[in-house]
Design an enzyme around this catalytic site. Structure first.
Site, PDB file in Angstrom:
ATOM      1  N   CYS A   1     -10.894   9.221   7.198  1.00  0.00           N
ATOM      2  CA  CYS A   1     -10.874   8.352   8.376  1.00  0.00           C
ATOM      3  C   CYS A   1     -11.933   8.596   9.449  1.00  0.00           C
ATOM      4  O   CYS A   1     -12.508   7.637   9.954  1.00  0.00           O
ATOM      5  CB  CYS A   1      -9.494   8.402   8.998  1.00  0.00           C
ATOM      6  N   GLU A  29      -1.380   3.893  12.764  1.00  0.00           N
ATOM      7  CA  GLU A  29      -0.722   5.154  12.428  1.00  0.00           C
ATOM      8  C   GLU A  29      -1.593   6.327  12.903  1.00  0.00           C
ATOM      9  O   GLU A  29      -2.784   6.328  12.709  1.00  0.00           O
ATOM     10  CB  GLU A  29      -0.494   5.229  10.906  1.00  0.00           C
ATOM     11  N   GLY A  84       0.836  -1.203   0.000  1.00  0.00           N
ATOM     12  CA  GLY A  84       0.000   0.000   0.000  1.00  0.00           C
ATOM     13  C   GLY A  84       0.864   1.244   0.000  1.00  0.00           C
ATOM     14  O   GLY A  84       1.545   1.541   0.985  1.00  0.00           O
ATOM     15  N   ARG A  91     -13.925  29.062   7.541  1.00  0.00           N
ATOM     16  CA  ARG A  91     -12.712  28.692   8.288  1.00  0.00           C
ATOM     17  C   ARG A  91     -12.188  29.819   9.173  1.00  0.00           C
ATOM     18  O   ARG A  91     -11.103  29.698   9.749  1.00  0.00           O
ATOM     19  CB  ARG A  91     -11.604  28.287   7.299  1.00  0.00           C
ATOM     20  N   LYS A 151      -6.845   2.974  18.398  1.00  0.00           N
ATOM     21  CA  LYS A 151      -6.792   3.771  17.161  1.00  0.00           C
ATOM     22  C   LYS A 151      -8.187   4.301  16.808  1.00  0.00           C
ATOM     23  O   LYS A 151      -8.367   5.491  16.539  1.00  0.00           O
ATOM     24  CB  LYS A 151      -6.222   2.911  16.020  1.00  0.00           C
ATOM     25  N   LEU A 152      -9.178   3.420  16.828  1.00  0.00           N
ATOM     26  CA  LEU A 152     -10.540   3.860  16.515  1.00  0.00           C
ATOM     27  C   LEU A 152     -11.002   4.905  17.530  1.00  0.00           C
ATOM     28  O   LEU A 152     -11.626   5.906  17.185  1.00  0.00           O
ATOM     29  CB  LEU A 152     -11.518   2.673  16.562  1.00  0.00           C
TER      30      LEU A 152
END
Ligand code: NAD
Ligand code: UGA
Length: 479
Positions: A280, A169, A12, A455, A224-225
């Site tokens: 993510c 990561e 990957g 923003r 991680k989650l």
């Protein structure tokens, strides 16, 4: 004597595999890193001599590529060879939300992880440490282990053996190199201490030992989650308060600053924006929701699902405000969209708030001119699923006849992009949008012209002094 590590393979070559292996290669010059991918185009781009053609944009990446590429870092499509020679294999493939079948819309699609595990089982030699780098549902290591062991038995390759470790990561796009260079922590989950130490030793080349955490494999997967869910929750929380600010004359930036001073809360990750995007947060929270539902934890599932729901609501709310302020209609009106990536300093558009907001405005009949310094026109076409209209000198004459069209502008340098526009909508916080000359821009627009700043990056006085109307997210005192 620990496990000797000479060759590393990463399956990957994406936003994680590419930068992570580049950083490791720069810190561990005596080890070879082979990054492989099934996507030939992507590998070609990684090998392109022209560094501006690398498949991903990440500040600081080019310098590290110069230092390492074709020295101890190699990008290729030869998966077999890379696996055969590897002592450690990182699986760093995509794990998007499933679109069909069991768990569709929530659980992660593990078909690419499964395919990788099968390739490892097929080609590996001797003992190999297999590392989950991708973000995976809890207990996926078990699945990988099963695939590896059954392939070993079926193919009667008794000479091969594995240990599976979890090493999620935590880098964020746009700051990947900085995050990899000085991570808050490195998490290694597993059972075999020697394998964990061997992986930990790689990181010890530059990460202080106290930042390398060893846990059991399931804690590592769940941590991680949970990290992503907590981060996303903060953004949904602050964005929900921005809506309250707008109706009470409070200012979200002042509220953020005030609550961020509480050391128990902290100041990071409190910038209200157009809603979180990226590949993510949404997928990982939905994954957690799926997991909770699977175990019958209905209340836990609905708690986390609401974080995603607020985000969807917030993006829709912004498009509705734009339509309302432009006298209830944007049909055939030219609107300038500044920024399409999901945040600044990346060319990634996955789940970008801009996609949803632009689609809503196109549905309302607006004609959009979209600019982004790093995202190209074909990527925007993929995301919006509508072909662009060719713009001549950024003019909107080609728009006149049709409504609900969009065009791409490569540059904002001569301000032509703003000709005859009714509004400028800032969706990504690119540095160059902070320095716009609003006096010159205002002259090109159709009065009463608007600036919508999702923003909070423009200088409010400069915009107002130019005679433009300003809406700033979470500011109750906007026009
Ligand atoms: P990506 O889509 O950019 O890259 C994944 C790559 O894997 C693609 O190039 C794809 O072609 C390749 N691939 C898929 N199947 C393959 C196979 N069988 N053999 C060889 N190559 C294969 O994805 P990404 O953003 O790098 O994310 C990878 C994982 O890391 C995901 O699980 C993600 O949740 C996680 N993660 C991402 C980030 C981020 O910021 N993007 C940060 C932390 C963790
Ligand atoms: C996020 C996490 O920050 C990483 O730690 C994690 O490794 C990664 O997800 C992952 O697992 O993929 P990323 O999605 O790259 O990283 O980017 P973030 O900086 O977290 O931003 C996500 C979204 O939240 C962006 O749309 C951003 O604009 C928005 N955001 C972020 C805000 O609206 N306000 C903030 O204060 C921070």
């Amino acid at each position: 004597m620990g496990i000797p590590i000479k060759n590393i393979c990463c399956i990957g070559a994406g936003y994680v595999g590419g930068p992570t292996m580049t950083m490791m290669a720069s810190k561990c010059p005596d080890i070879n890193f082979n990054v492989v991918d099934i996507n030939e185009e992507r590998i070609k781009s990684w090998n392109n001599k022209n560094l501006s053609k690398l498949p991903i944009f990440e500040p600081g990446l080019e310098e590290l590529i110069i230092k390492t590429r074709n020295k101890n870092l190699f990008f290729s499509t030869d998966i077999k060879e890379a696996i055969e020679s590897a002592d450690i294999i990182f699986i760093s493939v995509n794990t998007p939300t499933k679109t069909k079948g069991l768990g569709a819309g929530k659980s992660s699609d593990l078909k690419w992880v499964e395919a990788s595990a099968r390739e490892v089982a097929r080609y590996s030699k001797g003992y190999t440490i297999v590392v989950e780098k991708s973000t995976l549902p809890v207990r996926t290591a078990e699945v990988i282990e099963n695939i590896l062991n059954s392939a070993k038995t079926n193919s009667k390759r008794e000479e091969i053996s594995f240990d599976v470790l979890s090493n999620p990561e935590f880098l964020a796009e746009g700051t990947a190199i900085k995050d990899l260079d000085s991570p808050d922590r490195v998490l290694i989950g597993g059972e075999n201490k020697n394998a964990m130490i061997a992986l930990g030793n790689l990181y010890k080349a530059w990460v202080p030992e106290e930042k390398i955490l060893f846990t059991n494999i399931w804690s590592s997967e769940l941590a991680k989650l949970t990290s992503n869910a907590f981060l996303a929750q903060r953004i949904s929380a602050i964005n929900s308060i921005s809506a309250i600010c707008e109706v009470t004359e409070a200012d979200i930036r002042e509220v953020s600053r005030a609550i961020g001073k509480d050391s128990r809360i902290g100041s990071k990750f409190l910038d209200s924006g157009p809603g979180f995007g990226g590949s993510c947060f949404k997928k990982d929270i939905l994954n957690l929701v799926y997991l909770s539902e699977y175990f019958g934890l209905t209340e836990v599932a609905s708690f986390w699902e609401s974080v995603v729901q607020i985000n969807n609501w917030h993006q829709k709310r912004i498009s509705e405000i734009i339509v309302k302020k432009l006298f209830g209609t944007v049909t055939n009106k030219k609107l300038v969209i500044l920024g399409f990536s999901f945040k600044a300093n990346t060319n990634d558009t996955r789940e970008s708030a801009a996609i949803h907001i632009c689609r809503n405005l196109l549905n309302e009949g607006a004609n959009l001119v979209i600019h982004d310094p790093k995202v190209n026109s074909s990527q925007i076409t993929n995301d919006l699923k509508i072909n662009p209209t060719k713009l001549i000198d950024n003019d909107n004459s080609s728009f006149d006849k049709k409504s609900g069209t969009w065009g791409f502008s490569k540059s904002i340098n001569n301000n032509e992009i703003f000709n005859n526009s009714y509004a400028v909508i800032i969706l990504t916080e690119w540095e160059e949008y902070r320095k716009l000359n609003w006096k010159l821009i205002a002259k090109k627009m159709v009065p009463p012209a608007w600036v919508f700043d999702s923003r909070s990056i423009v200088n409010t006085n400069e915009v107002k002094d130019a005679g433009l109307r300003l809406w700033r997210l979470g500011n109750g005192l906007s026009d």
